[in-house]
Design an enzyme around this catalytic site. Structure first.
Site, mmCIF file in Angstrom:
data_model
loop_
_atom_site.group_PDB
_atom_site.id
_atom_site.type_symbol
_atom_site.label_atom_id
_atom_site.label_comp_id
_atom_site.label_asym_id
_atom_site.label_seq_id
_atom_site.Cartn_x
_atom_site.Cartn_y
_atom_site.Cartn_z
ATOM 1 N N ILE A 469 -15.023 30.272 25.515
ATOM 2 C CA ILE A 469 -15.357 29.726 26.821
ATOM 3 C C ILE A 469 -14.892 30.654 27.934
ATOM 4 O O ILE A 469 -15.583 30.832 28.950
ATOM 5 C CB ILE A 469 -14.735 28.322 26.941
ATOM 6 N N ASP A 470 -13.746 31.270 27.747
ATOM 7 C CA ASP A 470 -13.182 32.158 28.764
ATOM 8 C C ASP A 470 -14.055 33.389 28.962
ATOM 9 O O ASP A 470 -14.404 33.746 30.086
ATOM 10 C CB ASP A 470 -11.773 32.563 28.330
#
Length: 729
Positions: A469-470
């Site tokens: 996600i990052d």
């Protein structure tokens, strides 16, 4: 890929057009009309920066400075031919011009340096330095498989010896305290390399090991490696049955309750634990026991009413089960484990793009009958060779992981924010490479989100099973800064990334790194899990980067974004900082959150923002920089305390700049520190570890952090905050 001494390749494109793309400096942007208005910026080690202009300048609610900066980015590449006009004087500093000129020159040098390090294919990658257990375990693996060679052994030993401290020990981060398990593994590796146990450096190490409990006090993973050669008994290790794979996802302690990095490690270790292999040892390790006659001293059980006590007794039950496990069930479980491992091998032969799961997967498959010439095994071993960085002195350092996607999106953000035009060939090439790395197939994350369409990016060259996600948030922010000729391709990739990130939001409104709602407290209680964090709960830094990305996509008003903001505000520490899960530590967390909040429209005068500013000002070092030691993970009173580093100084500056403190004394001192510590070639030194794998247990020195984050901070000081896209914001 062939790594250089710093893990990057010279750019074929870096040359005469390097300087041609640079903007003249602060004259390109007007002083802000309202320095305290919300502005966007990113932050953080495991995250980079907000997204600026793409095809054309985008509106921004932060005043004329950002609008002028956006227009300048979209302007002519020949603007560098004009001499820079003197900047307007600013009130908080009597004469800002020398500092601004210094910042402009430092940014230009840093830009040239970073452009020269771009690979011809478009990516950047710095070395990813961890600790000597990677190198020791690589030698132990080769010994176990019978493929250890003299050249590799000699080079690995050279590196391991070079990391030994004066007291004979090894630590897990620069300047850190001695670590028992790391010291044991390094010692054993040097014994494999032929170092005599009575030589002074080895005698110091073994004496320290004995004084601190010996092998019996080491972590489980260290004792597993020793058990592979008979230096420790399998009977004195936690049981890890392969039948674990048959637990459905709704049953506690199923494999999807573990973070993806732990899951990838545990599944192959169930095979190893079940088969309990022992290879002949080349030597004894009696010198590493407190009492060689009693190498397995009894351990007292914790009270039954405690989690530790309950799981210790459960482990005893599993040891009994091992002796009576139904053969057909055990065989089926082993077959399922082998299939699970093979299905998750990446195209480059690795598993998850990280070394530890790859090592244990190779061992497990070999035990299941895969010979070393099998295509799966051959590809796996070749992938492990690519983790090696050969240094000029002949030493060989093994990276735990490689970070090209992460480094590339952060480098793109840094260069764009420092004034490189959005259509500069280096940025377009980087965007092309990032677009090619998009993951459009499902992975383990779909167990918790079965109906969600794929569309994200991983951290590594090859890791399609585990996009994170990052990285996805930061890649979107990076792509938004590039004026790419194929806008439809850019918009499609961004739309898929945004949709996937929104779908990965956890129930509490925040985001973890790889999975949604990976929050069970039980895995960390297992006797086996003493090697660091094994779950992936939402964190402030990842959540901040997603919120920032959503704000720059015009979604600040989206209810899902607002839930993320509310979660972040609730997570602020009383002193004013935020905990940093993937970077060290409160400086990183704060440097991630404040730019996200202001980008999403939280006023710079909001109490949370003002508390963060006061805290950052309170922990600024005398030299004007910021630093924080890994020890703050164990002792919160050390938050924000440590030797100044370029990356942590930049994170603090990015937070302060986004909070409207551009003309404040703290920012001026911080910028002066970055300018004053830069080398002539545009680089900075950073021996300290500012990245985090597992808080305290596994620390990382990302060698490109010292370049990309200072450049980002300098660029935002000179040209203002990137502009937020219009829409729902």
């Amino acid at each position: 890929m062939t790594a250089t001494t710093d893990g990057s390749a010279e750019s074929a494109a870096a040359g005469s057009d390097t300087d041609a793309g640079l903007r003249p400096g602060p004259a390109a942007a007007e002083p802000p009309a309202d320095a305290g208005a919300p502005a966007g910026a990113p932050a953080g080690p495991h995250g980079g920066g907000p997204a600026g202009p793409a095809a054309e300048p985008r509106p921004h609610d932060g005043g004329g400075r950002a609008r002028a900066a956006a227009a300048a980015r979209a302007g002519s590449r020949d603007a560098h031919l004009a001499p820079p006009a003197p900047p307007e004087p600013r009130g908080a500093t009597p004469d800002p011009r020398p500092l601004e000129r210094g910042a402009q020159e430092a940014a230009a040098r840093a830009t040239r340096h970073l452009l020269a390090r771009q690979d011809a294919a478009g990516w950047w990658k710095g070395d990813l330095e961890t600790n000597v257990t990677m190198d020791a375990e690589d030698l132990l693996l080769r010994q176990f498989l019978g493929i250890r060679d003299e050249a590799t052994t000699r080079a690995a030993a050279l590196f391991i010896r070079g990391e030994q401290q004066d007291d004979g020990t090894w630590s897990t981060f620069h300047g850190g305290p001695p670590d028992l398990s790391a010291t044991i593994e390094a010692y054993v590796a040097l014994r494999l390399a032929g170092d005599a146990p009575d030589s002074p450096h080895m005698a110091r190490a073994s004496a320290w090991i004995r004084a601190h409990g010996g092998i019996a006090a080491a972590r489980v993973f260290t004792r597993i490696w020793l058990a592979l050669f008979g230096w420790w008994s399998w009977d004195h290790l936690p049981e890890l049955p392969p039948e674990l794979l048959f637990l459905p996802p709704w049953v506690p302690l199923n494999i999807y309750d573990f973070g993806c990095w732990a899951r990838q490690t545990i599944v192959p270790l169930t095979v190893v634990s079940a088969l309990r292999p022992v290879r002949p040892a080349l030597f004894a390790l009696d010198e590493l026991h407190t009492d060689a006659r009693n190498p397995h001293p009894a351990r007292r059980l914790a009270p039954l009413t405690s989690w530790d006590g309950a799981f210790q007794r459960m482990d005893r039950v599993l040891h009994v089960y091992r002796r009576h496990a139904p053969r057909r069930l055990r065989k089926a479980a082993m077959t399922a484990a082998g299939r699970w491992i093979v299905e998750r091998q990446e195209n480059d032969g690795c598993w998850g793009g990280i070394q530890p799961p790859a090592v244990y997967s190779v061992i497990a498959l070999h035990l299941l009958g895969y010979d070393l010439k099998h295509p799966v095994m051959r590809a796996g071993l070749e992938s492990l060779d690519r983790f090696a960085v050969w240094r000029e002195d002949g030493a060989r350092m093994v990276e735990a992981c490689q970070s090209p996607v992460w480094d590339t999106c952060l480098a793109t953000i840094a260069l764009a924010d420092a004034g490189l035009p959005p259509d500069h060939p280096a940025l377009v090439k980087a965007a092309d490479w990032m677009l090619g790395e998009e993951i459009v197939r499902s992975g383990d994350w779909a167990v918790r989100r079965p109906g969600l369409a794929p569309g994200g990016w991983a951290f590594e060259f090859h890791n399609d099973t585990y996009p994170d996600i990052d990285d996805t948030a930061e890649v979107v922010l990076a792509l938004r800064r590039v004026r790419h000729p194929d806008r439809a391709r850019i918009e499609g990739a961004i739309a898929r990334g945004v949709s996937w990130n929104l779908g990965m939001q956890s129930k509490n409104g925040a985001w973890g790194a790889f999975d949604a709602d990976n929050t069970s407290p039980l895995p960390n209680k297992l006797p086996f899990c003493d090697f660091g964090e094994v779950i992936d709960p939402p964190s402030a830094d990842v959540t901040a980067h997603v919120v920032e990305m959503l704000a720059f996509e015009g979604r600040a008003g989206d209810p899902r974004t607002r839930r993320g903001i509310e979660w972040l505000l609730a997570e602020q520490e009383p002193e004013g900082g935020w905990f940093g899960r993937w970077g060290t530590n409160y400086v990183y967390g704060t440097g991630s959150v404040v730019p996200a909040l202001t980008a999403a429209g939280v006023p710079t005068g909001h109490p949370a923002v003002r508390r963060a500013v006061r805290w950052l000002e309170s922990v600024q070092n005398e030299d004007g920089g910021w630093g924080e030691d890994q020890r703050s993970y164990q002792d919160a009173t050390l938050a924000g305390k440590g030797a100044s580093t370029p990356s942590q100084t930049a994170w603090a500056l990015m937070a302060l700049l986004s909070a409207g403190e551009r003309d404040g004394e703290a920012v001026a001192r911080g910028i002066a520190h970055l300018v004053g510590t830069q080398h002539e070639d545009g680089s900075w030194d950073e021996p300290y570890f500012t990245g985090t794998g597992f808080p305290w247990d596994f620390s990382i020195n990302y060698h490109l952090y010292r370049q990309v984050f200072p450049l980002t901070a300098l660029g935002r000081y000179l040209y203002g905050e990137p502009s937020v896209r219009g829409g729902e914001a």
